[in-house]
Design a protein around this motif. Structure first.
Motif, PDB file in Angstrom:
ATOM      1  N   PRO A  94       0.830  -1.209   0.000  1.00  0.00           N
ATOM      2  CA  PRO A  94       0.000   0.000   0.000  1.00  0.00           C
ATOM      3  C   PRO A  94       0.863   1.257   0.000  1.00  0.00           C
ATOM      4  CG  PRO A  94       0.077  -0.928   2.208  1.00  0.00           C
ATOM      5  CD  PRO A  94       0.857  -1.864   1.326  1.00  0.00           C
ATOM      6  N   LEU A  95       0.429   2.260  -0.744  1.00  0.00           N
ATOM      7  CA  LEU A  95       1.101   3.558  -0.752  1.00  0.00           C
ATOM      8  C   LEU A  95       0.100   4.619  -1.191  1.00  0.00           C
ATOM      9  CD1 LEU A  95       1.538   4.155  -4.014  1.00  0.00           C
ATOM     10  CD2 LEU A  95       3.534   2.717  -3.708  1.00  0.00           C
ATOM     11  N   LYS A  96       0.526   5.882  -1.189  1.00  0.00           N
ATOM     12  CA  LYS A  96      -0.287   6.975  -1.714  1.00  0.00           C
ATOM     13  C   LYS A  96       0.547   7.729  -2.732  1.00  0.00           C
ATOM     14  CE  LYS A  96      -3.112   7.621   2.447  1.00  0.00           C
ATOM     15  NZ  LYS A  96      -3.492   8.550   3.536  1.00  0.00           N
ATOM     16  N   PRO A 101      -3.357  13.114  -2.226  1.00  0.00           N
ATOM     17  CA  PRO A 101      -2.860  11.737  -2.288  1.00  0.00           C
ATOM     18  C   PRO A 101      -3.959  10.722  -2.590  1.00  0.00           C
ATOM     19  CG  PRO A 101      -2.951  12.503  -0.015  1.00  0.00           C
ATOM     20  CD  PRO A 101      -3.240  13.690  -0.866  1.00  0.00           C
ATOM     21  N   VAL A 102      -3.657   9.804  -3.485  1.00  0.00           N
ATOM     22  CA  VAL A 102      -4.586   8.739  -3.867  1.00  0.00           C
ATOM     23  C   VAL A 102      -4.018   7.410  -3.363  1.00  0.00           C
ATOM     24  CG1 VAL A 102      -5.699   7.528  -5.772  1.00  0.00           C
ATOM     25  CG2 VAL A 102      -5.284   9.997  -5.925  1.00  0.00           C
ATOM     26  N   PRO A 103      -4.761   6.700  -2.510  1.00  0.00           N
ATOM     27  CA  PRO A 103      -4.262   5.406  -2.024  1.00  0.00           C
ATOM     28  C   PRO A 103      -4.266   4.360  -3.129  1.00  0.00           C
ATOM     29  CG  PRO A 103      -6.494   5.791  -1.231  1.00  0.00           C
ATOM     30  CD  PRO A 103      -6.065   7.054  -1.918  1.00  0.00           C
ATOM     31  N   LYS A 104      -3.154   3.648  -3.265  1.00  0.00           N
ATOM     32  CA  LYS A 104      -3.034   2.587  -4.254  1.00  0.00           C
ATOM     33  C   LYS A 104      -2.402   1.359  -3.597  1.00  0.00           C
ATOM     34  CE  LYS A 104      -4.156   3.247  -7.800  1.00  0.00           C
ATOM     35  NZ  LYS A 104      -5.536   3.225  -8.361  1.00  0.00           N
ATOM     36  N   ILE A 105      -2.655   0.212  -4.197  1.00  0.00           N
ATOM     37  CA  ILE A 105      -2.028  -1.028  -3.754  1.00  0.00           C
ATOM     38  C   ILE A 105      -1.305  -1.625  -4.955  1.00  0.00           C
ATOM     39  CG2 ILE A 105      -2.412  -3.357  -2.894  1.00  0.00           C
ATOM     40  CD1 ILE A 105      -4.727  -2.368  -1.301  1.00  0.00           C
ATOM     41  N   LEU A 106       0.030  -1.670  -4.871  1.00  0.00           N
ATOM     42  CA  LEU A 106       0.836  -2.148  -5.984  1.00  0.00           C
ATOM     43  C   LEU A 106       1.373  -3.549  -5.719  1.00  0.00           C
ATOM     44  CD1 LEU A 106       2.963   1.001  -6.938  1.00  0.00           C
ATOM     45  CD2 LEU A 106       0.595   0.471  -7.489  1.00  0.00           C
ATOM     46  N   THR A 107       1.634  -4.258  -6.774  1.00  0.00           N
ATOM     47  CA  THR A 107       2.219  -5.587  -6.667  1.00  0.00           C
ATOM     48  C   THR A 107       3.696  -5.474  -6.324  1.00  0.00           C
ATOM     49  OG1 THR A 107       0.694  -6.526  -8.273  1.00  0.00           O
ATOM     50  CG2 THR A 107       2.741  -7.711  -7.912  1.00  0.00           C
ATOM     51  N   VAL A 188       5.188  10.466  -3.499  1.00  0.00           N
ATOM     52  CA  VAL A 188       4.745   9.145  -3.070  1.00  0.00           C
ATOM     53  C   VAL A 188       4.984   9.017  -1.578  1.00  0.00           C
ATOM     54  CG1 VAL A 188       5.112   6.650  -3.290  1.00  0.00           C
ATOM     55  CG2 VAL A 188       5.231   8.105  -5.314  1.00  0.00           C
ATOM     56  N   SER A 189       4.026   8.465  -0.859  1.00  0.00           N
ATOM     57  CA  SER A 189       4.193   8.306   0.587  1.00  0.00           C
ATOM     58  C   SER A 189       3.823   6.898   1.033  1.00  0.00           C
ATOM     59  CB  SER A 189       3.353   9.335   1.356  1.00  0.00           C
ATOM     60  OG  SER A 189       1.973   9.167   1.085  1.00  0.00           O
ATOM     61  N   PHE A 190       4.501   6.443   2.077  1.00  0.00           N
ATOM     62  CA  PHE A 190       4.262   5.136   2.678  1.00  0.00           C
ATOM     63  C   PHE A 190       3.917   5.329   4.149  1.00  0.00           C
ATOM     64  CE2 PHE A 190       7.236   4.471  -0.788  1.00  0.00           C
ATOM     65  CZ  PHE A 190       6.767   3.319  -1.407  1.00  0.00           C
ATOM     66  N   ARG A 202       9.942  13.519  -4.690  1.00  0.00           N
ATOM     67  CA  ARG A 202      10.093  13.374  -6.140  1.00  0.00           C
ATOM     68  C   ARG A 202      10.568  11.965  -6.437  1.00  0.00           C
ATOM     69  NH1 ARG A 202      13.920  13.510 -10.242  1.00  0.00           N
ATOM     70  NH2 ARG A 202      13.151  14.337 -12.247  1.00  0.00           N
ATOM     71  N   LEU A 203       9.671  11.150  -6.943  1.00  0.00           N
ATOM     72  CA  LEU A 203      10.015   9.789  -7.311  1.00  0.00           C
ATOM     73  C   LEU A 203       9.680   9.584  -8.780  1.00  0.00           C
ATOM     74  CD1 LEU A 203      11.026   7.028  -6.179  1.00  0.00           C
ATOM     75  CD2 LEU A 203       8.618   6.372  -6.034  1.00  0.00           C
ATOM     76  N   ILE A 204      10.657   9.185  -9.561  1.00  0.00           N
ATOM     77  CA  ILE A 204      10.418   8.883 -10.968  1.00  0.00           C
ATOM     78  C   ILE A 204       9.657   7.572 -11.068  1.00  0.00           C
ATOM     79  CG2 ILE A 204      11.511   8.329 -13.177  1.00  0.00           C
ATOM     80  CD1 ILE A 204      13.829  10.151 -12.325  1.00  0.00           C
TER      81      ILE A 204
END
Length: 442
Positions: A94-96, A101-107, A188-190, A202-204
């Protein structure tokens, strides 16, 4: 004692996290989500344990098929890096992303390098979990990765240039699909263990406009080592993770640890990289006090073959045929006639009628011995999976037992259960500590 020290050190270092832009001085302890757990967007309460194990096996088989299809690219001089479709992975992070911020769940994928997400109404991403991330609606989104920059020129991304915008476009493929879009940067935030959020200003990342074959997830978070990966962009000296009981849908303590000085407690062994993937060298296998009669040369990496891939996508582990048969026969001789053998439809598989947690209490410890005297000791729960209510099977298979032989061994997540596994990039070592992951969150 090692477990208590490890837990105390993690908790102490986490208490001194400084908010703001993440750096290698900070430590993030993030709860990761198993694909079939109650916290997963893919959780199905109607599934039985048998169904969940079957789904894990299917994802694992797809993962292994991908690995075998790209095995010719697993060479030191290869330039093509592939990501893998979501259904081949076992854990979600999980991250935003964006502002707001939009919460997302990435593999989570230790075998790929790029962090990419669906941007808006991505073609092929219609079934990804809500809410959607719209890059056009984010005030922190920037298209600031252009042609003729070091990031865009990476051969592993096959970067190309937009005709008008001059923005860096990417195209990454895997055996059953692909993702394409352009590189950009975002906030991006955790969320860490103490409920604080650590933000990377700043994350590419890859802004995906098309993701054939990966439409059920929001994107992929790769942990390989190249300039474009999260690990490299943040100058992390390493990372680690802890995996608990993957069959329990309510288990909530699987963890990913980022940043800070890597904690390398317990046994450790040299690791090496093959196109962003993490390999170690197995030397011997023991059952109880007995070492199996196996020539260690079959495990070494020679001429782009051999070594053991440590993978979070494969459920089962894989060994060369000679090693597998020696281990299988030793376990079979120890169990003897105590249990009735179940005849599996899968070739060479070792299965028994019964329940793992009840019928294998006296099974001797099986250990993998790695270079420089490091070892992982496995209990019955690491070795056997309950395929159905009435029988269980060995969670190790033959690496050559496919149409396209896999030229290396694999340490899958079933064997990694109940271990804290650390990766130190400064020393290029990997460590294994047997631990109850729950302790990390006490």
């Amino acid at each position: 004692m090692v477990e208590l020290f490890l837990v105390a050190l993690l908790l102490f270092q986490n208490c001194i996290i400084t908010l703001g832009s993440a750096s290698h001085h900070e430590r993030l302890v993030i709860k990761i989500i198993h694909y079939d757990s109650v916290n997963s967007p893919f959780y199905d309460p109607k599934l039985t344990l048998e169904d969940r194990v079957k789904r894990m096996n299917q994802r694992s088989e797809a993962r292994i098929s991908d690995l075998m299809n790209v095995s010719n690219n697993l060479k030191e001089d290869a330039v093509d890096v592939r990501i893998y479709p979501a259904y081949t992975s076992q854990f979600l992070v999980p991250l935003k992303i964006g502002t707001p911020p939009v919460p997302k769940i990435l593999t989570m994928d230790t075998g790929s390098v790029l962090l990419w997400v669906h941007c808006g109404y991505t073609i092929g991403g219609e079934a990804s979990p809500a809410p959607l991330y719209h890059n056009a609606h984010s005030s922190s989104y920037e298209e600031d990765v252009y042609c003729e920059t070091s990031i865009c020129d990476l051969m592993t991304l096959r970067g190309s240039c937009g005709r008008i915008s001059r923005r860096c476009e990417y195209f990454v493929k895997y055996a059953t699909g692909k993702s394409k879009g352009h590189l950009a940067s975002e906030v991006v935030s955790f969320k860490s263990i103490n409920e604080t959020e650590v933000t990377i200003k700043r994350l590419i990342f890859g802004c995906s406009i098309y993701s054939d074959g990966a439409n059920r997830v929001s994107g992929i978070l790769g942990f390989g080592q190249t300039a474009v990966s999260l690990i490299s962009q943040q100058n992390y000296a390493g990372f680690s993770y802890c995996i608990g009981d993957i069959t329990a849908v309510d288990y909530d303590s699987n963890a990913l640890i980022l940043g800070g000085k890597p904690i390398m407690e317990g046994a450790s062994t040299p690791m090496f990289m093959v196109i962003g993937k993490y390999f170690i060298t197995l030397e011997k296998i023991s059952v109880g006090d007995k070492f199996l009669d196996i020539d260690p040369s079959i495990f070494k990496r020679i001429d782009h073959q051999g070594g053991m891939l440590v993978d979070t996508g494969a459920t089962s582990s894989y060994l060369p045929k000679i090693a597998y048969k020696k281990l299988k026969e030793e376990i079979r001789s120890i169990i003897g006639t105590t249990l009735e053998e179940f005849i599996s439809e899968r070739p060479e598989e070792l299965c028994y009628y019964g329940v793992v947690t009840e019928d294998l209490e006296g099974l001797p410890t099986v250990a993998y011995h790695f270079v420089e005297n490091a070892k992982m000791e496995f209990t019955a729960e690491n070795l056997f999976k309950q395929d159905k209510a009435d029988h269980f099977c060995l969670s190790i298979q033959i690496s050559e037992n496919k149409k396209i032989p896999m030229p290396f061994s694999v340490l899958g997540v079933w064997a990694q259960q109940f271990f804290y596994i650390g990766f130190d990039f400064n020393t290029m070592r990997m460590s294994f500590t047997r631990i109850d992951c729950d302790r990390l969150f006490d």
